[in-house]
Design an enzyme around this catalytic site. Structure first.
Site, PDB file in Angstrom:
ATOM      1  N   LYS A   1     -25.192 -77.923 114.028  1.00 30.23           N
ATOM      2  CA  LYS A   1     -26.219 -77.279 114.859  1.00 30.23           C
ATOM      3  C   LYS A   1     -25.630 -76.882 116.207  1.00 30.23           C
ATOM      4  O   LYS A   1     -25.110 -77.724 116.943  1.00 30.23           O
ATOM      5  CB  LYS A   1     -27.388 -78.242 115.050  1.00 30.23           C
ATOM      6  CG  LYS A   1     -28.447 -77.785 116.060  1.00 30.23           C
ATOM      7  CD  LYS A   1     -29.469 -78.897 116.288  1.00 30.23           C
ATOM      8  CE  LYS A   1     -30.410 -78.562 117.437  1.00 30.23           C
ATOM      9  NZ  LYS A   1     -31.335 -79.674 117.733  1.00 30.23           N
TER      10      LYS A   1
ATOM     11  N   ASP B   1     -31.638 -76.027 124.749  1.00 31.11           N
ATOM     12  CA  ASP B   1     -32.910 -76.151 124.052  1.00 31.11           C
ATOM     13  C   ASP B   1     -34.020 -76.495 125.035  1.00 31.11           C
ATOM     14  O   ASP B   1     -34.138 -77.636 125.488  1.00 31.11           O
ATOM     15  CB  ASP B   1     -32.824 -77.215 122.960  1.00 31.11           C
ATOM     16  CG  ASP B   1     -34.117 -77.342 122.179  1.00 31.11           C
ATOM     17  OD1 ASP B   1     -34.929 -76.395 122.222  1.00 31.11           O
ATOM     18  OD2 ASP B   1     -34.310 -78.374 121.518  1.00 31.11           O
TER      19      ASP B   1
ATOM     20  N   LYS C   1     -40.383 -78.420 126.225  1.00 29.32           N
ATOM     21  CA  LYS C   1     -40.137 -79.836 126.476  1.00 29.32           C
ATOM     22  C   LYS C   1     -40.600 -80.220 127.882  1.00 29.32           C
ATOM     23  O   LYS C   1     -40.692 -79.358 128.775  1.00 29.32           O
ATOM     24  CB  LYS C   1     -38.631 -80.133 126.378  1.00 29.32           C
ATOM     25  CG  LYS C   1     -38.020 -79.951 125.019  1.00 29.32           C
ATOM     26  CD  LYS C   1     -36.514 -80.211 125.094  1.00 29.32           C
ATOM     27  CE  LYS C   1     -35.854 -80.014 123.729  1.00 29.32           C
ATOM     28  NZ  LYS C   1     -36.221 -81.082 122.789  1.00 29.32           N
TER      29      LYS C   1
ATOM     30  N   ASP D   1     -27.208 -79.980 123.006  1.00 32.71           N
ATOM     31  CA  ASP D   1     -27.850 -79.731 121.716  1.00 32.71           C
ATOM     32  C   ASP D   1     -26.971 -78.932 120.759  1.00 32.71           C
ATOM     33  O   ASP D   1     -27.410 -78.579 119.670  1.00 32.71           O
ATOM     34  CB  ASP D   1     -29.194 -79.029 121.914  1.00 32.71           C
ATOM     35  CG  ASP D   1     -30.226 -79.417 120.867  1.00 32.71           C
ATOM     36  OD1 ASP D   1     -30.058 -80.480 120.245  1.00 32.71           O
ATOM     37  OD2 ASP D   1     -31.188 -78.654 120.662  1.00 32.71           O
TER      38      ASP D   1
ATOM     39  N   ASP E   1     -39.994 -76.481 118.918  1.00 34.44           N
ATOM     40  CA  ASP E   1     -38.991 -77.442 119.365  1.00 34.44           C
ATOM     41  C   ASP E   1     -38.311 -78.146 118.186  1.00 34.44           C
ATOM     42  O   ASP E   1     -37.408 -78.951 118.389  1.00 34.44           O
ATOM     43  CB  ASP E   1     -39.625 -78.473 120.304  1.00 34.44           C
ATOM     44  CG  ASP E   1     -38.588 -79.289 121.063  1.00 34.44           C
ATOM     45  OD1 ASP E   1     -37.452 -78.801 121.223  1.00 34.44           O
ATOM     46  OD2 ASP E   1     -38.911 -80.409 121.490  1.00 34.44           O
TER      47      ASP E   1
ATOM     48  N   GLU F   1     -36.341 -76.659 116.130  1.00 34.81           N
ATOM     49  CA  GLU F   1     -35.590 -75.441 115.833  1.00 34.81           C
ATOM     50  C   GLU F   1     -34.262 -75.702 115.132  1.00 34.81           C
ATOM     51  O   GLU F   1     -33.743 -74.839 114.418  1.00 34.81           O
ATOM     52  CB  GLU F   1     -35.344 -74.653 117.122  1.00 34.81           C
ATOM     53  CG  GLU F   1     -34.140 -75.080 117.954  1.00 34.81           C
ATOM     54  CD  GLU F   1     -34.218 -76.513 118.484  1.00 34.81           C
ATOM     55  OE1 GLU F   1     -33.157 -77.145 118.634  1.00 34.81           O
ATOM     56  OE2 GLU F   1     -35.331 -77.008 118.749  1.00 34.81           O
TER      57      GLU F   1
ATOM     58  N   ARG G   1     -33.399 -77.546 112.617  1.00 36.59           N
ATOM     59  CA  ARG G   1     -33.454 -77.499 111.152  1.00 36.59           C
ATOM     60  C   ARG G   1     -33.559 -76.066 110.649  1.00 36.59           C
ATOM     61  O   ARG G   1     -33.168 -75.768 109.523  1.00 36.59           O
ATOM     62  CB  ARG G   1     -34.607 -78.365 110.663  1.00 36.59           C
ATOM     63  CG  ARG G   1     -35.981 -77.918 111.050  1.00 36.59           C
ATOM     64  CD  ARG G   1     -37.015 -79.027 110.961  1.00 36.59           C
ATOM     65  NE  ARG G   1     -36.808 -80.049 111.976  1.00 36.59           N
ATOM     66  CZ  ARG G   1     -37.491 -81.184 112.033  1.00 36.59           C
ATOM     67  NH1 ARG G   1     -38.438 -81.432 111.139  1.00 36.59           N
ATOM     68  NH2 ARG G   1     -37.251 -82.067 112.986  1.00 36.59           N
TER      69      ARG G   1
END
Length: 513
Positions: free
Chosen positions: A277, A282, A289, A300, A359, A361, A363
């Site tokens: 990933k 993020d 968030k 991230d 959030d 995201e 996956r």
């Protein structure tokens, strides 16, 4: 510092393997073993008999006892050197109980702890290598790691690790033993440099490391290691139908990329796909968030950093398996063009996903990359990501969760524990799949409850993994980024987890299949 600067600074162990102390050495680092639980013995020096005469060893031990050194794990004690030794000082590092010496990570942690304590020293020689030259080299390199690319020259000058680190090897280790020591050392240097590469990626601030910049740096490092490189830009991704990557990245002015790095081993019998990933920052998107701690979302892309570094290591080590890293890179931002909760994406390969929470995201980009990676028909698939806060709730900040097909999951977790990254096998309960049912699409990206979030994320990914591949998913939401104080060979910030696990798994596959 950049990965290249790091390599230049601490290349000493590889080039300056030595069996003797020098008048130029500033500090001698020794291990100190804690007393037995029954209290019948004193703390003792670790394996110094091949390097120090009895008088020098006893003088060091006596001085350490006088200042109260116990040999407890991570304890650092600095004393003046005995007059008979041509060094300025001796630094002891506690390794804990003698029973812990069977674990190579004990040596790694001790070497890392020592090097973190030695900023400003010119040269260091350590006898910790007598307990394992590979672990001592890895620990020393990683303990000496500093990220100072963003510091001014004045600030940088106060954070300099030792310029040279010498790993002592007993004079008796000649011939075959010396060749093995050299091989262990060379491997440790490559692995440590790869971990440092991943740390550099994670520590580079997001205003610098956009998806395009991340892809370009991966191209440069991959090409230098002999990997073949392919990069898809946003137009190519949209044309090819990478709906997850495009959906996540559409809220940012800095457009997404997909990077593919391949180590094509001659005569390889096995193919391994790596997926990581790569969310360069993020915010959570429209499902934004909280502000507190959001700065840590610079990490991230830790999974992407790890698989890029592992692919580079595989090429440099010439691991006899074919390895392809498929790395989606995007920035998850809120804007007028961002995806919304309630949107439906068509992932690469055709599966539709209802986005209930923007959030979740990671996956979405992983799903696209996994389907593309499987088109190469790999025997094994390893994906890794800073995927869920639930990983930290379940396992804390230092223990990765490992999920996937049962046998390979357990194999990866066992190897992770052996190399000191301490992955732990976790289940994927079948009942969680129905919680991902969507009102309008093939699947939703999150459940309608907060329970088992790490597990349900893996259940989501399993929808995109074919049944004929051995698969492991490594969730490193906490372990990839250390928000606390440094410890052992682990710096504050990017840690490089799980680079060492992935490299060791690749070597294990090459050696057993």
């Amino acid at each position: 510092m950049s990965a290249n600067e790091f390599s230049d600074r601490v290349r000493g162990p590889r080039m300056d393997l030595t069996t003797a102390l020098s008048n130029d050495d500033d500090v001698l680092v020794v291990g100190l073993v804690a007393a037995d639980d029954d209290g019948e013995s004193d703390p003792s020096l670790l394996l110094v008999e091949d390097f120090l005469d009895d008088d020098a060893a006893e003088g060091i031990a006596r001085a350490l006892r006088a200042v109260g050194a116990t040999g407890g794990t991570g304890e650092v004690t600095r004393i003046p050197a005995p007059e008979s030794l041509p060094v300025d000082a001796v630094l002891s590092v506690g390794v804990g109980a003698a029973s812990r010496l069977d674990d190579p990570d004990t040596v790694r942690q001790a070497a890392g702890t020592a090097l973190r304590a030695l900023d400003g020293s010119a040269r260091v020689v350590t006898t910790l290598s007598a307990a394992g030259i590979g672990p001592a080299a890895e620990g020393a390199y990683l303990g000496a790691y500093r990220f100072d690319e963003m510091r001014s020259a004045k600030s940088r000058s106060t954070k300099q690790p030792p310029a040279t680190v010498l790993l002592a090897v007993a004079a008796a280790n000649k011939g075959t033993k010396n060749k093995q020591a050299r091989a262990d050392l060379d491997r440790a240097v490559i692995v440590a440099e790869s971990v440092a590469m991943a740390r550099d990626f994670v520590n580079t601030p997001p205003n610098v490391l956009s998806p395009a910049e991340f892809a370009d740096r991966a191209r440069i490092l991959g090409s230098a290691a002999g990997l073949s490189v392919e990069i898809l830009d946003d137009a190519e991704l949209e044309k090819a139908g990478y709906g997850g990557i495009i959906g996540v990245g559409k809220g940012s002015s800095r457009k997404p990329r997909l990077v593919r790095l391949t180590h094509e081993a001659k005569g390889a019998q096995q193919r391994v796909a790596l997926v990581g990933k790569g969310i360069t920052f993020d915010t959570g998107g429209i499902s934004i968030k909280p502000a507190a701690g959001m700065e840590n979302m610079t990490s991230d892309m830790g999974g992407a950093a790890a698989v890029i570094a592992a692919a580079v290591a595989a090429a440099r080590l010439d691991v006899p398996v074919t390895v392809t890293a498929t790395v989606p890179m995007a920035e998850n931002m809120p804007s007028a063009t961002a995806q919304r909760p309630g949107d439906v994406l068509t992932q690469y390969g055709g599966t539709t996903v209802e986005v209930l929470n923007t959030d979740a995201e990671g996956r979405l980009v992983l799903a696209d990359a996994i389907v593309r990676a499987l088109e190469d028909e790999p025997d094994y698939l390893i994906d890794t990501a800073t995927l869920t806060g639930a990983q930290m709730v379940a396992l804390g900040t230092r223990t990765p969760g490992v999920l996937g097909t049962d046998d390979f999951r357990d194999r990866v977790a066992t190897i992770s524990q052996e190399v000191g990254e301490n992955g732990w096998p976790m289940p994927m309960p079948s009942e969680l799949r129905s919680d991902l049912d969507s009102r309008v699409a093939d699947i939703a990206n999150v459940t309608n409850h907060r329970w088992g979030g790490m597990l349900s994320a893996a259940v989501f990914l399993r929808e995109f993994v074919s049944d004929d591949v051995q698969w492991a998913h490594i969730d490193v939401a906490g372990p990839a980024f250390n928000t606390g104080s440094p410890w052992g060979y682990t710096a504050k910030g990017g840690t490089g987890v799980p680079v060492r696990t992935i490299v060791a798994v690749l070597e294990d596959i090459a050696g057993t299949d």
